[in-house]
Design a protein around this motif. Structure first.
Motif, PDB file in Angstrom:
ATOM      1  N   GLU A 159     -13.556  65.206 108.207  1.00  7.30           N
ATOM      2  CA  GLU A 159     -12.114  65.886 108.290  1.00  7.30           C
ATOM      3  C   GLU A 159     -11.541  65.427 107.148  1.00  7.30           C
ATOM      4  OE1 GLU A 159     -12.499  65.704 113.093  1.00  7.30           O
ATOM      5  OE2 GLU A 159     -11.048  64.567 112.420  1.00  7.30           O
ATOM      6  N   ALA A 160     -11.965  64.531 106.285  1.00  8.36           N
ATOM      7  CA  ALA A 160     -11.178  63.645 105.323  1.00  8.36           C
ATOM      8  C   ALA A 160     -11.558  63.841 103.994  1.00  8.36           C
ATOM      9  CB  ALA A 160     -11.587  62.229 105.701  1.00  8.36           C
ATOM     10  N   HIS A 161     -11.789  65.228 103.398  1.00 11.83           N
ATOM     11  CA  HIS A 161     -11.914  65.338 102.208  1.00 11.83           C
ATOM     12  C   HIS A 161     -11.056  65.042 101.263  1.00 11.83           C
ATOM     13  CE1 HIS A 161     -14.046  68.217 104.722  1.00 11.83           C
ATOM     14  NE2 HIS A 161     -15.007  68.493 103.720  1.00 11.83           N
ATOM     15  N   GLY A 162     -11.092  64.163 100.140  1.00 16.23           N
ATOM     16  CA  GLY A 162     -10.113  63.571  99.354  1.00 16.23           C
ATOM     17  C   GLY A 162      -9.163  62.490  99.680  1.00 16.23           C
ATOM     18  N   ALA A 163      -9.595  62.287 101.043  1.00 16.03           N
ATOM     19  CA  ALA A 163      -8.661  61.061 101.451  1.00 16.03           C
ATOM     20  C   ALA A 163      -8.982  59.809 100.655  1.00 16.03           C
ATOM     21  CB  ALA A 163      -8.723  60.732 102.897  1.00 16.03           C
ATOM     22  N   GLU A 164      -8.062  58.733 100.658  1.00 16.34           N
ATOM     23  CA  GLU A 164      -8.404  57.572  99.723  1.00 16.34           C
ATOM     24  C   GLU A 164      -7.891  56.216 100.500  1.00 16.34           C
ATOM     25  OE1 GLU A 164      -6.126  57.774  96.262  1.00 16.34           O
ATOM     26  OE2 GLU A 164      -7.127  59.852  95.828  1.00 16.34           O
ATOM     27  N   TYR A 165      -8.702  55.298 100.394  1.00 18.37           N
ATOM     28  CA  TYR A 165      -8.507  53.826 100.810  1.00 18.37           C
ATOM     29  C   TYR A 165      -8.366  52.982  99.865  1.00 18.37           C
ATOM     30  CZ  TYR A 165      -9.209  49.796 103.647  1.00 18.37           C
ATOM     31  OH  TYR A 165      -9.195  48.522 104.148  1.00 18.37           O
ATOM     32  N   LYS A 166      -7.318  52.313  99.458  1.00 18.43           N
ATOM     33  CA  LYS A 166      -7.016  51.504  98.381  1.00 18.43           C
ATOM     34  C   LYS A 166      -7.693  52.087  97.123  1.00 18.43           C
ATOM     35  CE  LYS A 166      -7.002  47.469 101.354  1.00 18.43           C
ATOM     36  NZ  LYS A 166      -7.636  46.068 101.929  1.00 18.43           N
ATOM     37  N   GLY A 167      -7.118  53.266  96.763  1.00 21.17           N
ATOM     38  CA  GLY A 167      -7.467  53.869  95.719  1.00 21.17           C
ATOM     39  C   GLY A 167      -8.795  54.210  95.519  1.00 21.17           C
ATOM     40  N   ARG A 168      -9.714  54.316  96.569  1.00 21.17           N
ATOM     41  CA  ARG A 168     -11.088  54.714  96.649  1.00 21.17           C
ATOM     42  C   ARG A 168     -11.145  56.078  97.598  1.00 21.17           C
ATOM     43  NH1 ARG A 168     -15.097  50.283  97.463  1.00 21.17           N
ATOM     44  NH2 ARG A 168     -16.705  52.142  97.270  1.00 21.17           N
ATOM     45  N   ARG A 169     -11.783  57.194  97.151  1.00 24.29           N
ATOM     46  CA  ARG A 169     -11.848  58.239  98.104  1.00 24.29           C
ATOM     47  C   ARG A 169     -12.971  58.077  99.093  1.00 24.29           C
ATOM     48  NH1 ARG A 169     -11.126  63.718  94.221  1.00 24.29           N
ATOM     49  NH2 ARG A 169      -8.771  63.715  94.273  1.00 24.29           N
ATOM     50  N   THR A 170     -12.857  58.722 100.013  1.00 24.60           N
ATOM     51  CA  THR A 170     -13.747  58.642 101.236  1.00 24.60           C
ATOM     52  C   THR A 170     -15.067  59.393 100.597  1.00 24.60           C
ATOM     53  OG1 THR A 170     -12.934  60.934 101.893  1.00 24.60           O
ATOM     54  CG2 THR A 170     -12.130  59.006 103.263  1.00 24.60           C
ATOM     55  N   GLY A 171     -16.154  59.008 101.193  1.00 18.71           N
ATOM     56  CA  GLY A 171     -17.405  59.057 100.466  1.00 18.71           C
ATOM     57  C   GLY A 171     -18.111  57.975  99.646  1.00 18.71           C
ATOM     58  N   THR A 172     -17.211  56.890  99.472  1.00 19.66           N
ATOM     59  CA  THR A 172     -17.768  55.702  98.568  1.00 19.66           C
ATOM     60  C   THR A 172     -17.221  54.386  99.273  1.00 19.66           C
ATOM     61  OG1 THR A 172     -15.581  55.643  97.452  1.00 19.66           O
ATOM     62  CG2 THR A 172     -17.161  57.092  96.569  1.00 19.66           C
ATOM     63  N   LEU A 173     -16.955  54.621 100.409  1.00 12.14           N
ATOM     64  CA  LEU A 173     -16.257  53.283 101.255  1.00 12.14           C
ATOM     65  C   LEU A 173     -17.215  52.663 102.174  1.00 12.14           C
ATOM     66  CD1 LEU A 173     -12.841  55.201 102.415  1.00 12.14           C
ATOM     67  CD2 LEU A 173     -13.342  53.663 100.341  1.00 12.14           C
ATOM     68  N   ALA A 174     -18.539  53.183 102.223  1.00 19.66           N
ATOM     69  CA  ALA A 174     -19.492  52.526 103.052  1.00 19.66           C
ATOM     70  C   ALA A 174     -20.672  52.761 102.543  1.00 19.66           C
ATOM     71  CB  ALA A 174     -19.414  53.202 104.469  1.00 19.66           C
ATOM     72  N   ASP A 175     -21.795  52.222 103.334  1.00 22.03           N
ATOM     73  CA  ASP A 175     -23.334  52.525 103.125  1.00 22.03           C
ATOM     74  C   ASP A 175     -23.632  54.089 102.820  1.00 22.03           C
ATOM     75  OD1 ASP A 175     -24.567  49.717 103.181  1.00 22.03           O
ATOM     76  OD2 ASP A 175     -23.753  50.097 105.262  1.00 22.03           O
ATOM     77  N   VAL A 176     -22.862  54.694 103.277  1.00 22.30           N
ATOM     78  CA  VAL A 176     -23.233  56.296 103.359  1.00 22.30           C
ATOM     79  C   VAL A 176     -22.248  57.083 103.851  1.00 22.30           C
ATOM     80  CG1 VAL A 176     -24.784  56.307 105.564  1.00 22.30           C
ATOM     81  CG2 VAL A 176     -25.058  58.095 103.672  1.00 22.30           C
ATOM     82  N   ALA A 177     -21.813  58.229 103.497  1.00 21.76           N
ATOM     83  CA  ALA A 177     -20.589  58.913 104.265  1.00 21.76           C
ATOM     84  C   ALA A 177     -21.294  60.377 104.393  1.00 21.76           C
ATOM     85  CB  ALA A 177     -19.674  59.078 103.315  1.00 21.76           C
ATOM     86  N   CYS A 178     -20.492  60.969 105.356  1.00 21.26           N
ATOM     87  CA  CYS A 178     -21.108  62.450 105.874  1.00 21.26           C
ATOM     88  C   CYS A 178     -19.899  63.354 105.897  1.00 21.26           C
ATOM     89  CB  CYS A 178     -21.788  62.384 106.959  1.00 21.26           C
ATOM     90  SG  CYS A 178     -23.200  61.075 107.276  1.00 21.26           S
ATOM     91  N   PHE A 179     -19.997  64.554 105.572  1.00 15.39           N
ATOM     92  CA  PHE A 179     -19.126  65.560 105.176  1.00 15.39           C
ATOM     93  C   PHE A 179     -19.202  66.823 106.238  1.00 15.39           C
ATOM     94  CE2 PHE A 179     -18.045  62.546 101.850  1.00 15.39           C
ATOM     95  CZ  PHE A 179     -16.619  62.621 101.779  1.00 15.39           C
ATOM     96  N   SER A 180     -18.336  67.384 106.521  1.00 18.38           N
ATOM     97  CA  SER A 180     -18.563  68.884 107.076  1.00 18.38           C
ATOM     98  C   SER A 180     -17.944  69.628 106.059  1.00 18.38           C
ATOM     99  CB  SER A 180     -17.988  68.932 108.526  1.00 18.38           C
ATOM    100  OG  SER A 180     -17.911  70.338 108.931  1.00 18.38           O
ATOM    101  N   PHE A 181     -18.317  71.170 106.192  1.00 17.27           N
ATOM    102  CA  PHE A 181     -17.738  71.980 105.256  1.00 17.27           C
ATOM    103  C   PHE A 181     -17.628  73.338 106.410  1.00 17.27           C
ATOM    104  CE2 PHE A 181     -20.152  69.820 102.023  1.00 17.27           C
ATOM    105  CZ  PHE A 181     -19.167  69.076 101.332  1.00 17.27           C
TER     106      PHE A 181
END
Length: 382
Positions: A159-181
């Motif tokens: 649910e978080a396409h393009g969201a950011e944490y401390k200047g970094r986008r979701t998808g790069t904040l952990a070992d791996v990330a998963c998205f739905s379209f």
């Protein structure tokens, strides 16, 4: 009778979607071998700032693939928030592992980091963090806990396409990330999913499992049992067109949410997720909780709104109340998740809404709240 109808969500196909899909049809490349799949993967990796992106057929399979690639199996435990869509827990169960639930933070509604360590056991393999409704979780604290206990961390960023944490986008904040379209997501392909990671070995493992387990260097050689979780060229073409206008899609969602905040700020008792200094909310669905005295009448409010042409959604049922998971969590208390789930309402949120639409929704919402509150007072006096 009010004939105006505002759905809770609708896809906006305002770019090159038709052009790219027509190109697929004209070329006859409609299956998973078409060139749009790779182009979409490359574009999405760039969008997130990740080194690798592997597409798949939906967000649930993305979670399943990520967990399998991380080695989750029978007898393992994986910590997940109880306040999430059921796919998060189901993907853990598909691996033969057991989801272990943690209550929500009272302000963000995301997994409460202060409760995580008490749920870790010798069988705990990792933590799945959900960015609920598009608000990034408190990743640094969670990753530090994971580091101390040698656990992996997965972002459920459906649910978080393009969201950011401390200047970094979701998808790069952990070992791996998963998205739905899925069709109601910020970026959509109708159905589809993506796994992102900076780990090349993990990306290769996900890609292999996605394609029936086939060896990338030896056609029709299957050294492992895999799955048919591939994305087709047609939805990838739609996804690429959506990404080309990603700033528009994300910007419009944020604008719509801002209008809701302005319009509803003076309504007593309503609460919703807020951005902090280091978090940028993706604004997938603008969701509010009602005042405590009206929480029991939440469904009545939603029904009245539906009668007046405004579609809404309740907050997800927490995992611990669902039949497949109820027994395993029966000895635990989850007061925050229970409160948010019982009183939460998601209002129409999508890129095609204008300020007049939001004003219309808010006017109906406030009036329905007033009507229900009046009946509540009358019943108390009686």
């Amino acid at each position: 009778m009010n004939r105006r109808f505002i759905p809770v969500s609708a896809p906006m196909l305002v770019g090159n979607e038709k052009k790219y899909v027509t190109d697929c049809l004209d070329s006859s490349w409609i299956s998973s071998c078409g060139g749009y799949v790779e182009r979409f993967e490359q574009a999405f990796a760039e969008f997130c700032g990740a080194r690798h992106a592997v597409s798949c057929c939906n967000g649930t399979t993305a979670l399943h693939l990520a967990l399998l690639a991380l080695g989750v199996g029978a007898g393992d435990e994986v910590i997940v928030p109880t306040l999430t869509f059921v796919a998060t827990a189901n993907a853990v169960t598909y691996c033969g592992a057991r989801p272990v639930f943690v209550d929500a933070d009272p302000v963000t509604w995301n997994l409460d980091p202060t409760l995580v360590e008490a749920r870790i056991t010798p069988r705990t393999k990792g933590i799945v963090v959900v960015h609920l409704y598009g608000l990034p979780a408190e990743m640094d604290t969670i990753k530090e806990i994971a580091r101390r206990h040698d656990l992996f961390v997965v972002e459920d960023a459906a649910e978080a396409h393009g969201a950011e944490y401390k200047g970094r986008r979701t998808g790069t904040l952990a070992d791996v990330a998963c998205f739905s379209f899925y069709g109601n997501k910020i970026i959509t392909t109708g159905e589809g999913g993506m796994v992102t990671t900076n780990d090349p070995a993990l990306a290769r493992r996900v890609a292999q499992l996605r394609g029936q387990g086939m060896d990338s260097e030896r056609r029709y050689w299957f050294p492992v049992v895999g799955y048919n979780y591939r994305m087709m060229n047609l939805p990838a073409a739609v996804g690429l067109a959506q990404l080309e206008r990603a700033d528009w899609h994300t910007g419009r969602r944020r604008e719509v949410a801002g209008w809701y905040e302005e319009r509803l700020a003076a309504v007593a008792g309503l609460t919703w997720q807020h951005e902090t200094q280091h978090v940028r909310h993706a604004r997938w669905l603008f969701t509010v909780t009602l005042a405590e005295e009206l929480s029991a009448a939440r469904d009545e409010v939603m029904s009245l709104m539906g009668e007046r042409g405004v579609e809404t959604r309740p907050v997800f049922y927490p995992m611990h109340v669902l039949p497949p998971y109820r027994e395993s969590a029966s000895h635990e208390a989850f007061p925050v998740a229970d409160r948010v789930a019982q009183s939460g309402v998601s209002l129409p949120t999508w890129a095609g809404l204008e300020r007049d639409d939001v004003d219309h929704v808010c006017a109906i919402f406030v009036r329905c709240l007033e009507e229900v509150a009046e009946r509540y007072v009358e019943s108390m006096e009686a």
